[in-house]
Design a protein around this motif. Structure first.
Motif, PDB file in Angstrom:
ATOM      1  N   GLY A 176       0.825  -1.194   0.000  1.00  0.00           N
ATOM      2  CA  GLY A 176       0.000   0.000   0.000  1.00  0.00           C
ATOM      3  C   GLY A 176       0.860   1.244   0.000  1.00  0.00           C
ATOM      4  N   THR A 177       0.222   2.384  -0.235  1.00  0.00           N
ATOM      5  CA  THR A 177       0.930   3.656  -0.278  1.00  0.00           C
ATOM      6  C   THR A 177       1.073   4.247   1.120  1.00  0.00           C
ATOM      7  N   GLU A 178       1.819   5.336   1.221  1.00  0.00           N
ATOM      8  CA  GLU A 178       1.942   6.041   2.489  1.00  0.00           C
ATOM      9  C   GLU A 178       0.585   6.550   2.955  1.00  0.00           C
ATOM     10  N   VAL A 179      -0.240   7.007   2.028  1.00  0.00           N
ATOM     11  CA  VAL A 179      -1.582   7.460   2.380  1.00  0.00           C
ATOM     12  C   VAL A 179      -2.395   6.292   2.932  1.00  0.00           C
ATOM     13  N   ASP A 180      -2.350   5.138   2.249  1.00  0.00           N
ATOM     14  CA  ASP A 180      -3.064   3.945   2.722  1.00  0.00           C
ATOM     15  C   ASP A 180      -2.637   3.589   4.144  1.00  0.00           C
ATOM     16  N   TYR A 181      -1.323   3.627   4.360  1.00  0.00           N
ATOM     17  CA  TYR A 181      -0.784   3.244   5.667  1.00  0.00           C
ATOM     18  C   TYR A 181      -1.282   4.170   6.765  1.00  0.00           C
ATOM     19  N   LEU A 182      -1.210   5.475   6.534  1.00  0.00           N
ATOM     20  CA  LEU A 182      -1.616   6.437   7.557  1.00  0.00           C
ATOM     21  C   LEU A 182      -3.119   6.409   7.795  1.00  0.00           C
ATOM     22  N   VAL A 183      -3.884   6.180   6.748  1.00  0.00           N
ATOM     23  CA  VAL A 183      -5.335   6.049   6.910  1.00  0.00           C
ATOM     24  C   VAL A 183      -5.655   4.840   7.782  1.00  0.00           C
ATOM     25  N   GLN A 184      -4.970   3.731   7.487  1.00  0.00           N
ATOM     26  CA  GLN A 184      -5.223   2.500   8.232  1.00  0.00           C
ATOM     27  C   GLN A 184      -4.747   2.601   9.678  1.00  0.00           C
ATOM     28  N   ARG A 185      -3.544   3.133   9.877  1.00  0.00           N
ATOM     29  CA  ARG A 185      -2.949   3.152  11.214  1.00  0.00           C
ATOM     30  C   ARG A 185      -3.472   4.276  12.095  1.00  0.00           C
ATOM     31  N   LYS A 186      -3.735   5.430  11.492  1.00  0.00           N
ATOM     32  CA  LYS A 186      -4.127   6.605  12.275  1.00  0.00           C
ATOM     33  C   LYS A 186      -5.628   6.879  12.252  1.00  0.00           C
ATOM     34  N   GLY A 187      -6.343   6.197  11.355  1.00  0.00           N
ATOM     35  CA  GLY A 187      -7.775   6.426  11.261  1.00  0.00           C
ATOM     36  C   GLY A 187      -8.130   7.783  10.699  1.00  0.00           C
ATOM     37  N   MET A 188      -7.201   8.378   9.939  1.00  0.00           N
ATOM     38  CA  MET A 188      -7.430   9.699   9.362  1.00  0.00           C
ATOM     39  C   MET A 188      -8.089   9.571   7.999  1.00  0.00           C
ATOM     40  N   ALA A 189      -8.793  10.607   7.586  1.00  0.00           N
ATOM     41  CA  ALA A 189      -9.349  10.640   6.245  1.00  0.00           C
ATOM     42  C   ALA A 189      -8.229  10.813   5.228  1.00  0.00           C
ATOM     43  N   ALA A 190      -8.392  10.219   4.048  1.00  0.00           N
ATOM     44  CA  ALA A 190      -7.350  10.278   3.025  1.00  0.00           C
ATOM     45  C   ALA A 190      -7.010  11.717   2.652  1.00  0.00           C
ATOM     46  N   ASP A 191      -8.016  12.577   2.530  1.00  0.00           N
ATOM     47  CA  ASP A 191      -7.758  13.979   2.178  1.00  0.00           C
ATOM     48  C   ASP A 191      -6.939  14.672   3.264  1.00  0.00           C
TER      49      ASP A 191
END
Length: 231
Positions: free
Chosen positions: A53-68
């Motif tokens: 996955g991408t860095e965005v995918d990782y942070l969304v998954q791990r941090k629960g943040m919205a992709a935007d």
């Protein structure tokens, strides 16, 4: 003066902090009397060696943040990096566990090329889009700094190197370090985060004054001592 720096290769602010610290050190009058040791720290030890996955995918998954929100955050970090002459490429970044890269950092320390390898690892991860979890990439980075392939490959799986890396993690916990980059000057002063260069300059000067309280002004001049006075 000795400066210990805890840092993770997978930390974007660590590269920015490195640049800002180096800028302050370059203008420090006593820079030739300063030694720097890089220490290992992992922000996410649970990350698999290779993440699909991408860095965005990782942070969304791990941090629960919205992709935007993640994209706005990475854009801000990239802008800050650009201000230090670094060209971050989050779209090409390969998300990977940094543990084996930390092993390489300790191998490099034994070879006397730790700073060169630290720089190359950060550049590989954030600028060049290379996989810091891949042994061949690590071998190439070590080789470019003068560490032969056999030494690098042995070090990546060396239990003694592993204990050194774990020792860095343990020391970070004992010092109460909860985020990186984290700079410790002569084990007396601490600078947390990618502070502006001026903050590092102030810390360097303050630590130097405390460690060297008597600063001579002017050259040698006539004086008296136990054996008499100068003529």
């Amino acid at each position: 003066m000795h400066i210990d720096i805890w840092s993770d290769i997978a930390c974007p602010w660590c590269y920015i902090g490195k640049r800002r610290f180096e800028s302050a050190l370059a203008g420090f009058a006593h820079k030739d009397d300063v030694t720097v040791t890089w220490h290992s720290y992992q922000l996410d030890p649970s990350l698999p060696r290779h993440y699909d996955g991408t860095e965005v995918d990782y942070l969304v998954q791990r941090k629960g943040m919205a992709a935007d929100q993640v994209r706005q955050m990475t854009a801000h970090v990239a802008e800050q990096a650009a201000g230090e002459g670094l060209t971050y490429d989050f779209d090409s970044l390969v998300v990977a566990n940094s543990l084996r890269a930390h092993h390489l950092l300790h191998v490099a320390a034994r070879a006397g090329v730790q700073d060169e390898v630290k720089e190359a690892l950060l550049d590989a991860h954030f600028v060049r889009g290379l996989d810091i979890g891949d042994d061949d990439v690590l071998v190439a980075i070590g080789g470019a700094a003068g560490v032969d392939e056999a030494t690098v490959r042995a070090g990546l799986d060396d239990p003694e190197i592993g204990r050194e890396v774990q020792g860095d993690f343990d020391t970070a916990r004992s010092l109460g370090i909860q985020g990186v980059p984290f700079f410790v000057l002569d084990m007396k002063y601490a600078v947390s985060g990618a502070q502006p260069a001026e903050v590092f300059t102030q810390a360097l000067e303050q630590a130097w004054r405390e460690g060297n309280p008597l600063q001579p002004i002017g050259g040698d001049a006539a004086a008296c001592g136990p054996d008499g006075c100068a003529i």
